[in-house]
Scaffold this active site. Structure first.
Site, PDB file in Angstrom:
ATOM      1  CG  HIS A   1     -74.834  23.617  28.438  1.00 27.67           C
ATOM      2  ND1 HIS A   1     -73.523  23.919  28.740  1.00 27.67           N
ATOM      3  CD2 HIS A   1     -74.810  23.041  27.213  1.00 27.67           C
ATOM      4  CE1 HIS A   1     -72.741  23.530  27.739  1.00 27.67           C
ATOM      5  NE2 HIS A   1     -73.486  23.004  26.798  1.00 27.67           N
TER       6      HIS A   1
ATOM      7  CB  SER B   1     -67.638  23.538  26.619  1.00 28.23           C
ATOM      8  OG  SER B   1     -69.014  23.377  26.865  1.00 28.23           O
TER       9      SER B   1
END
Ligand code: AMP
Length: 284
Positions: A35, A184
């Site tokens: 990210h 994640s």
């Protein structure tokens, strides 16, 4: 860095920043280096960087991990700040969705393939939330990761077919040192699953290399070779392995004139991991 949780706060901030170009980076939080690489890429465009952190309920199926999806807002905000994000929009679900919404966006071609088969409705949820985020933040550009290659292709279509005046910028996949694509969901893997998971990238990259070198000339042989390597790890369960045209996502029957993309989705225990690679000669 501003932290905005309502549409009113967001529109006030946009009014305050009127005239400054901006690049949007939508995320679901639990931020990692994948990210933050997108925040850096957004920063390189010049102007403001707007990150959104929103675990979007409409893109999760009834038996998927919406409730368990990792949430760590404080740590996420610190990462945003370190990577030059100008504002973070982090709305509660009620701020994003009316009680009984009756309109959603359905992409009818690319979404039917690959992850769309095992996650019905997923890309409708993605298209709908991204269209709403585009309308709310009105960016000049938006950055999406190649890690979610099908999502990137679908969102290019969303932008094209609904005439959003927004430049879509792809961000390269960021990996752990053993090749596993950062996600994640990697946090859900136990030690043994984590040890085996890099096989996905190893198999895809090895075969991409052999295709580029002219050693494998048929997509079927390439798929078999990838599947065999992935299945050699005892805990893996393949959802799909495909070789498709990068733009249409249609399966290839030959490598002539196409820009092939190799994609896989593989379960390790309950955790479903996805990854993809292009051909080294074509993708650098
Ligand atoms: P997510 O929070 O999983 O919805 O992802 C938000 C954005 O980050 C999407 O555009 C993803 O494609 C991108 N992304 C996730 N993992 C990576 C990674 N390992 N490398 C680059 N981009 C990623």
């Amino acid at each position: 860095m501003e932290v905005l949780s309502t549409k009113t706060e967001l529109s006030d901030w946009l009014e305050f920043r009127k005239g400054a170009p901006r690049t949007l980076v939508p995320t679901m939080g639990a931020l990692h280096r994948g990210h933050t690489s997108l925040f850096d890429l957004a920063g390189e465009q010049g102007g403001d960087v707007v990150a959104t952190i929103f675990v979007n309920p409409t893109q999760f199926g009834p038996n998927e991990d919406f409730d368990d999806y990792p949430r760590q807002l404080e740590a996420d905000l610190a990462r945003c700040e370190t990577h030059g994000v100008s504002a973070v929009f982090t709305p509660p679900p009620a701020e994003m969705y009316e009680p009984e919404p009756s309109i959603s966006i359905h992409e009818s071609k690319l979404s039917t393939r690959l992850c769309g088969t095992s996650r019905p409705g997923h890309f409708d949820g993605v298209c709908t939330v991204v269209a709403k985020l585009f309308n709310l933040t009105r960016p000049d550009a938006a950055v999406f990761g190649e890690k979610d290659f099908q999502q990137l292709a679908v969102l290019r279509r969303l932008t094209r077919d609904l005439n959003f005046p927004i430049r879509i910028i792809p961000g390269p996949t960021v990996r752990e040192s053993d090749g596993l694509a950062m996600s994640s969901r990697n946090a859900f893997l136990n030690e043994e699953e984590r040890g085996q998971a890099p096989v996905i990238q190893r198999a895809l990259s090895r075969v991409a290399g052999t295709i580029a070198g002219g050693e494998i000339v048929s997509p079927d042989d390439a798929l078999q070779s990838i599947s065999e390597e992935i299945e050699s790890e005892s805990l893996s369960k393949i959802d799909y392995v495909k070789i498709v045209d990068s733009e249409t996502l249609e399966p290839l029957s030959s490598f002539d004139r196409a820009e092939p993309r190799l994609l896989a989705a593989v379960f390790f225990g309950k955790t479903r991991l996805i990854d993809n690679v292009g051909l080294p000669a074509l993708n650098g």
